[in-house]
Write an enzyme that holds these catalytic residues in place. Structure first.
Site, PDB file in Angstrom:
ATOM      1  CD  GLU A  51      -5.596   6.452  -0.814  1.00  0.00           C
ATOM      2  OE1 GLU A  51      -6.745   5.986  -0.732  1.00  0.00           O
ATOM      3  OE2 GLU A  51      -4.725   6.186   0.025  1.00  0.00           O
TER       4      GLU A  51
ATOM      5  CG  ASP B 225      -1.938   1.095   1.208  1.00  0.00           C
ATOM      6  OD1 ASP B 225      -2.129   1.714   0.143  1.00  0.00           O
ATOM      7  OD2 ASP B 225      -2.529   1.363   2.265  1.00  0.00           O
TER       8      ASP B 225
ATOM      9  CG  HIS C 288      -3.276   1.884   6.641  1.00  0.00           C
ATOM     10  ND1 HIS C 288      -4.447   2.601   6.796  1.00  0.00           N
ATOM     11  CD2 HIS C 288      -3.000   1.910   5.312  1.00  0.00           C
ATOM     12  CE1 HIS C 288      -4.864   3.028   5.619  1.00  0.00           C
ATOM     13  NE2 HIS C 288      -4.007   2.610   4.692  1.00  0.00           N
TER      14      HIS C 288
END
Lengths: 479, 479
Positions: free
Chosen positions: A344, A310, A444
């Site tokens: 983002e 990510d 995350h």
């Protein structure tokens, strides 16, 4: 013998399934879109595209992707040598500069950076400890965009709820307390509401801080950060993620009437907006260069781990898809544009800035694809549910070029955060869909690192993106 | 239709198995004992015990265990309100005092603590960072018994090897370096050698510190501590565990020729030996009180997490098994003795002290069982491979009382670290065996917490231990 073997298999399968259920709950957020009640499928019109002419190109692309280590080597440089890349950080600046330089070296067309001012949130030092009935350090990770605490921290009794309904029943009883949300993971899409709205919904009843169980099906004391939003009409209280282990510990304390008190310290704050950029590169169209197939990921990441899945991986997939086409000398009729969006994670300024800067050509965007679900084994694409049925039919036909690598699915819905502004302005949006069962284990967290990326799966993602982008960009009439 | 269903099942199973293999390698260390080459089983003699008379007692025990929350509530107190319990710590002292007090309250017989002097290793502050080619904090956890570093730390180039053979090939080339072992997990029994011997084997070639990839099949940046040993003839160098993620990061750096330099800081040291104790309680035998069935766990834990599965749970299982028998008024002919050993993790002083203090009655120990593999779903017992075949046959017969809860296995080998000294003196030893597929995910980590314990599985462990201990202690002639 056959019966016995199959019986053993059934037992084995049952055991595995049962374990899998203990370990993780529903992990695939996109599965939600397919849930209840069973829809009657609308028959699609027959496709209006012929794909036979593209089999040779697809074969070359897939073969080249699966024999190159370029994508993995670049992702290794990004993650190992640059590292995580939060908006405003030196690392993100370095990544942008590196990508633009390398893209030029790759011979891509019109390589440039487009300036975007981004929020500059910094975490600083942070900690959570239990003061009573026992003294203990507790695992936490502040949520992005949160305000900090006073230097001495916020010390208060903790009150634990399992969901918003329980909070609403308690109401004013949480005044002056640290509210703990211990909401078990249902799906990312459902459970993330506690991370996004938890602070303000607690502040409404006078809570002085909030803690949110990490949005994940599994944990090894693993905190997950992510963005949160404040309701502008309510006091801003600090909010942090805690691990499943800490949330369950606090729940037990709460349920036994132990009335635990906690001290939360967070230095989190916003610095002035920082200069950042979207990185753009193209494979220029040979016949209709003003028509665009956009492929993208986001270049920023959270400030923990390496931002490998990510979304370092997603960026490399889009970039490498274009580079491969260049290398193979495949020149599509329309332009394929790679966009590595900035910001983002905590602002979406990159996606909005792109839409604003390219207002005049939005209607020329034939298709916008974002890769931001990790770079696991590709399954195909998720096409926005509102796409016209002829578009869906044709993309399903084109995806057949990917059936040999089992990446030929066109799921009922899809899109991406960064391409959201384009989609709201009418551009057909899609996501690169991948096998997602482990994505939210690491999402995350400090564990989103390169070792979680399989080089072959990454290469298959590149091939999938390149075949779809090239075919749509080159067909005389893609829809 | 049947064929299609089964075919789908095969696909599904294949997918699951393939995922499982990616995520974890061989996880069950006891499986090693059963490996290659296929042995020809020696036929056992027929059992000499009749178990029909024990079905009623087994039923009462199982029923009582499955309707009581006492075991879980006690484990919750131990883990939540006391916490982890390293030898020499205040927490271990508190746990010992609490257990002795509660055991008396339970009405157990001859409750006492037997003093044991234990090593007092303290971790202190510790950190690992990469200095070049990039600056980065790296996840680590010092290994138990390690020496510390100078206050300014040890800074040196890292050299990464995958196994001892690679180290031996490098030989003197590791002089002055920090040696990193990146040995993938095969099984705990095999791979733990890097944790135990890694420091000294690196010191032999002049390495100044060592880092060991955590002994685990999975990781979310999860470091696993555990004991290490120094060869007294070699320099003592500091040694720490690193996560799989960090080990793979260093491996990539190494393989690319990045020549990373690291700084390791550890305040670890030994304080003077501290006073601790084994906790002992009994259900006194009605006819042969001097004959003993010993059931046990170890009360100390590492200084991270809560020591829930390792081995708070095992202690509660032994203790609660005895308490249940008392509550049910089941008075066996022989004595059932609960021992909660101190200092299993970094010294084994408790196990040795018990053997020394009970030298005169060792031959009266009919059976010694240790529960130290986590408190997951019980599968039965592992009986030491050297047990006489009549003992094995009879214990297999007795275990049939547990077939209704599927805990009737008697595995080919077993035992326990704390009962090792007794076993070496001829006592028949056994382990409580449990479904172990997730034990090494959390073993010696901050994630060994109560939320990983299923209350029903814990209760089944209690029932399994109690039925076996009671039946062996009560049979006129157990073997």
């Amino acid at each position: 013998m056959r019966f016995l073997k199959l019986f053993a298999l059934v037992i084995f399968t049952t055991t595995l399934v049962s374990q899998a259920q203990t370990q993780r709950q529903v992990a695939n957020p996109t599965a939600q879109a397919l849930a209840s009640p069973t829809p009657t499928p609308t028959p699609l019109p027959p496709p209006t595209v012929k794909i036979d002419g593209y089999r040779a190109a697809a074969a070359r692309i897939i073969g080249a992707a699966l024999t190159s280590d370029r994508a993995y080597a670049r992702l290794a440089h990004l993650t190992d040598h640059i590292g995580n890349r939060l908006s405003g950080s030196k690392n993100l600046e370095r990544a942008i500069e590196w990508a633009a330089t390398e893209m030029k070296r790759d011979g891509l067309d019109n390589v440039r950076t487009e300036k975007v001012m981004v929020p500059h949130w910094v975490r600083g030092e942070e900690s959570l400890e239990m003061l009573t009935p026992v003294s203990r350090k507790l695992q936490m990770l502040g949520l992005g965009n949160s305000v900090g605490t006073p230097a001495e921290g916020i010390s208060a009794e903790a009150v634990v709820v399992r969901d918003f309904a329980e909070l609403d029943r308690l109401g004013e009883k949480v005044r002056g307390k640290i509210l703990v949300y211990n909401a078990p993971y249902e799906s990312y899409g459902v459970t993330v509401s506690y991370r996004l709205q938890g602070a303000s919904r607690a502040a409404r009843y006078g809570a002085v801080a909030a803690l949110v169980r990490s949005i994940t099906p599994v944990s090894l004391q693993t905190p997950h950060t992510g963005a949160m939003n404040y309701d502008p009409n309510l006091p801003k209280i600090p909010v942090a993620a805690i691990t499943i282990e800490v949330a369950e510990f606090l729940q037990r304390m709460n349920d036994r009437g132990d009335r635990p008190t906690l001290r939360l310290k967070m230095e989190a704050k916003f610095l002035p907006d920082a200069e950042s950029a979207n990185v753009i590169a193209e494979v220029k169209g040979s016949e209709k260069p003003d028509e665009i197939v956009l492929i993208s990921g986001h270049f920023d990441s959270w400030d923990v781990g390496q931002g490998a899945h990510d979304d370092g991986g997603g960026c490399i997939v889009a970039w490498e898809a274009a580079r491969l086409l260049k290398e193979l000398g495949l020149k599509p009729r329309r332009t394929i544009r790679v966009v590595l969006y900035t910001n983002e994670e905590n602002g979406l300024r990159g996606g909005n800035a792109y839409r604003d800067a390219h207002q005049a050509e939005i209607s020329k965007h034939i298709l916008a694809i974002e890769s931001d679900s990790g770079v696991y084994r590709p399954e195909g694409f998720g096409l926005v549910a509102t796409a016209p049925s002829q578009v869906r039919s044709n993309l399903q036909e084109i995806a057949k070029l990917l059936s040999g690598i089992r990446a030929d699915g066109i799921a009922a819905n899809g899109g991406g955060a960064d391409i959201g502004p384009l989609m709201r302005d009418g551009v057909v949006g899609a996501s690169l869909d991948v096998e997602g069962s482990h994505y939210f284990d690491i999402h995350h967290t400090p564990a989103d690192t390169l070792d979680k990326v399989d080089p072959q799966e990454l290469a298959l993602c590149v091939a999938t993106m390149a075949v779809m982008a090239y075919t749509v960009a080159d067909l005389p009439n893609p829809y």
